[in-house]
Write a protein that holds these residues in place. Structure first.
Motif, PDB file in Angstrom:
ATOM      1  N   THR A 250       0.881  -1.416  -0.010  1.00  0.00           N
ATOM      2  CA  THR A 250      -0.055   0.088   0.123  1.00  0.00           C
ATOM      3  C   THR A 250       0.875   1.189   0.285  1.00  0.00           C
ATOM      4  N   VAL A 251       1.866   1.212   0.931  1.00  0.00           N
ATOM      5  CA  VAL A 251       2.812   2.432   1.000  1.00  0.00           C
ATOM      6  C   VAL A 251       3.568   2.542  -0.543  1.00  0.00           C
ATOM      7  N   MET A 252       3.810   1.548  -1.246  1.00  0.00           N
ATOM      8  CA  MET A 252       4.669   1.749  -2.280  1.00  0.00           C
ATOM      9  C   MET A 252       3.534   2.184  -3.718  1.00  0.00           C
ATOM     10  N   VAL A 253       2.373   1.805  -3.422  1.00  0.00           N
ATOM     11  CA  VAL A 253       1.440   2.142  -4.589  1.00  0.00           C
ATOM     12  C   VAL A 253       0.939   3.400  -4.233  1.00  0.00           C
ATOM     13  N   LEU A 254       0.694   4.020  -2.952  1.00  0.00           N
ATOM     14  CA  LEU A 254       0.383   5.387  -2.732  1.00  0.00           C
ATOM     15  C   LEU A 254       1.658   6.361  -3.142  1.00  0.00           C
ATOM     16  N   ARG A 255       2.809   5.778  -2.689  1.00  0.00           N
ATOM     17  CA  ARG A 255       3.762   6.831  -3.009  1.00  0.00           C
ATOM     18  C   ARG A 255       4.062   6.813  -4.524  1.00  0.00           C
ATOM     19  N   TRP A 256       3.865   5.781  -5.359  1.00  0.00           N
ATOM     20  CA  TRP A 256       4.137   5.842  -6.737  1.00  0.00           C
ATOM     21  C   TRP A 256       2.923   6.674  -7.212  1.00  0.00           C
ATOM     22  N   MET A 257       1.704   6.420  -7.091  1.00  0.00           N
ATOM     23  CA  MET A 257       0.770   7.384  -7.288  1.00  0.00           C
ATOM     24  C   MET A 257       1.033   8.845  -7.010  1.00  0.00           C
ATOM     25  N   LEU A 258       1.342   9.236  -5.805  1.00  0.00           N
ATOM     26  CA  LEU A 258       1.796  10.499  -5.660  1.00  0.00           C
ATOM     27  C   LEU A 258       2.747  11.029  -6.278  1.00  0.00           C
ATOM     28  N   THR A 259       3.876  10.178  -6.641  1.00  0.00           N
ATOM     29  CA  THR A 259       4.787  10.809  -7.540  1.00  0.00           C
ATOM     30  C   THR A 259       4.366  11.093  -8.928  1.00  0.00           C
TER      31      THR A 259
ATOM     32  N   ASN B  45       4.375  14.675 -10.579  1.00  0.00           N
ATOM     33  CA  ASN B  45       5.079  15.146 -11.834  1.00  0.00           C
ATOM     34  C   ASN B  45       4.190  15.787 -12.711  1.00  0.00           C
ATOM     35  N   ARG B  46       2.916  15.136 -12.747  1.00  0.00           N
ATOM     36  CA  ARG B  46       2.123  15.880 -13.860  1.00  0.00           C
ATOM     37  C   ARG B  46       1.722  17.312 -13.461  1.00  0.00           C
ATOM     38  N   LEU B  47       1.552  17.820 -11.950  1.00  0.00           N
ATOM     39  CA  LEU B  47       1.489  19.116 -11.683  1.00  0.00           C
ATOM     40  C   LEU B  47       2.502  20.055 -12.054  1.00  0.00           C
ATOM     41  N   GLN B  48       3.594  19.450 -11.961  1.00  0.00           N
ATOM     42  CA  GLN B  48       4.805  20.182 -12.164  1.00  0.00           C
ATOM     43  C   GLN B  48       4.905  20.506 -13.781  1.00  0.00           C
ATOM     44  N   ARG B  49       4.423  19.572 -14.520  1.00  0.00           N
ATOM     45  CA  ARG B  49       4.358  19.909 -15.998  1.00  0.00           C
ATOM     46  C   ARG B  49       3.442  20.615 -16.473  1.00  0.00           C
TER      47      ARG B  49
ATOM     48  N   LEU C  17       6.192  19.612  -0.937  1.00  0.00           N
ATOM     49  CA  LEU C  17       5.019  18.728  -0.396  1.00  0.00           C
ATOM     50  C   LEU C  17       5.107  17.200  -0.811  1.00  0.00           C
ATOM     51  N   HIS C  18       5.681  16.856  -1.871  1.00  0.00           N
ATOM     52  CA  HIS C  18       5.832  15.493  -2.027  1.00  0.00           C
ATOM     53  C   HIS C  18       6.756  14.708  -0.954  1.00  0.00           C
ATOM     54  N   GLN C  19       7.756  15.400  -0.349  1.00  0.00           N
ATOM     55  CA  GLN C  19       8.541  14.974   0.752  1.00  0.00           C
ATOM     56  C   GLN C  19       7.525  14.808   1.785  1.00  0.00           C
ATOM     57  N   LEU C  20       7.073  15.678   2.262  1.00  0.00           N
ATOM     58  CA  LEU C  20       5.936  15.808   3.514  1.00  0.00           C
ATOM     59  C   LEU C  20       4.737  14.660   3.348  1.00  0.00           C
ATOM     60  N   LEU C  21       4.649  14.556   2.116  1.00  0.00           N
ATOM     61  CA  LEU C  21       3.157  13.640   2.010  1.00  0.00           C
ATOM     62  C   LEU C  21       3.867  12.195   1.965  1.00  0.00           C
TER      63      LEU C  21
END
Length: 292
Positions: A30-39, A43-47, A79-83
């Motif tokens: 779950t942690v891996m999937v949520l962090r992957w989705m967050l990334t 990335n989309r928000l940055q672009r 925000l990415h680091q914190l979340l």
């Protein structure tokens, strides 16, 4: 007899231990999937291009290749680091509670005890609570982001100055110009001077010989710096649409000091000041203006 022991061991393992292992693996997944989705989202928000609103209220959205909004990118990275850290802690706590439940541990008294202990700890950890609350407000108010050059201060003194490397809920980490890494508790930060928001100011001081004609040299320096700002090579570090300011900042028996103030791109004031010092020195050498 040996077969009975193996069967008993297998029966025990397929009970609570196996369920606990499955819960732990599920929590990790779950942690891996949520962090992957967050990334992916970050990335989309940055672009993604930001819409602009004109004076008539019309919204314009530019598609295709657009200049990167570096301030927004640094904020999103923070925000990415914190979340990502929050996801790990929350899923870890929930997984631990569920694993205890599989072994028959009564969780209700633990939760009640944790509440009582939490109240007691809160009185003894007021500084920790202050750090966390201050960190949340700093993040929400966008006081600084990863990559910003800042000066963090308290009452009457400077805590640290340098480039932000990490913004946490409790501690802000920054590296100074000497390469030292500073850890500053958020609760201690009472003021923030940020050189990376909007614009910064490059300041260059030149000590001239006492016999120098200040009026003439000041006009020459102003014209020279204004001409340098038309150089396309300085567009990345200078705000070329701002007029430079040249003034006499100090006079003594040994020197007269001219101060040059030029608006720079966010966080580029030191780089611009260095370039101007080199070019001013070359110009003074060429024109024969004497330095103190």
């Amino acid at each position: 007899m040996a077969e009975d022991q193996i069967n008993n061991a297998w029966a025990w393992f397929t009970g609570a231990p196996l369920r606990a292992l499955i819960i732990a693996l599920f929590g990790l997944l779950t942690v891996m999937v949520l962090r992957w989705m967050l990334t992916r989202v970050m990335n989309r928000l940055q672009r993604a291009p930001l819409p602009t609103v004109d004076t008539n209220g019309r919204v314009t959205l530019t598609l295709g290749d657009v200049p990167a909004d570096h301030a927004r990118i640094r904020r999103l990275r923070t925000l990415h680091q914190l979340l990502a850290s929050t996801i790990g802690v929350v899923i870890g706590v929930v997984t631990g509670i569920m694993i205890l439940g599989t072994f028959g541990v009564n969780i209700a008294p633990l939760i009640a005890s944790a509440g009582v202990v939490g109240i007691a700890v809160a009185f003894g950890a007021q500084s920790l609570v202050s750090d966390v609350v201050t960190g949340l407000f700093m993040l929400v108010e966008n006081q600084y982001n990863v990559g910003d050059r800042v000066e963090l201060g308290a009452i009457g003194n400077i805590l640290a100055a340098g480039t932000i490397e990490e913004v946490g809920l409790r501690v802000t980490t920054l590296r100074d110009d000497d390469g030292r890494l500073w850890y500053v508790r958020n609760g201690q930060i009472l003021r923030v001077a940020n050189e990376s928001q909007g614009w910064s100011l490059a300041v260059v001081e030149v000590a001239l010989a006492p016999e120098t004609d200040l009026s003439s040299v000041r006009e020459d320096v102003h014209a020279f710096v204004a001409q340098q700002l038309t150089d396309p090579a300085l567009a990345a570090v200078a705000l070329t649409d701002r007029d430079p300011v040249v003034r006499v900042s100090d006079i003594s028996g040994g020197a007269a000091v001219l101060q040059v103030r030029v608006h720079a791109q966010p966080g580029q004031n030191q780089q611009l000041a260095s370039i101007l010092r080199r070019r001013l020195y070359a110009e003074f050498t060429r024109t024969g203006i004497k330095l103190a």
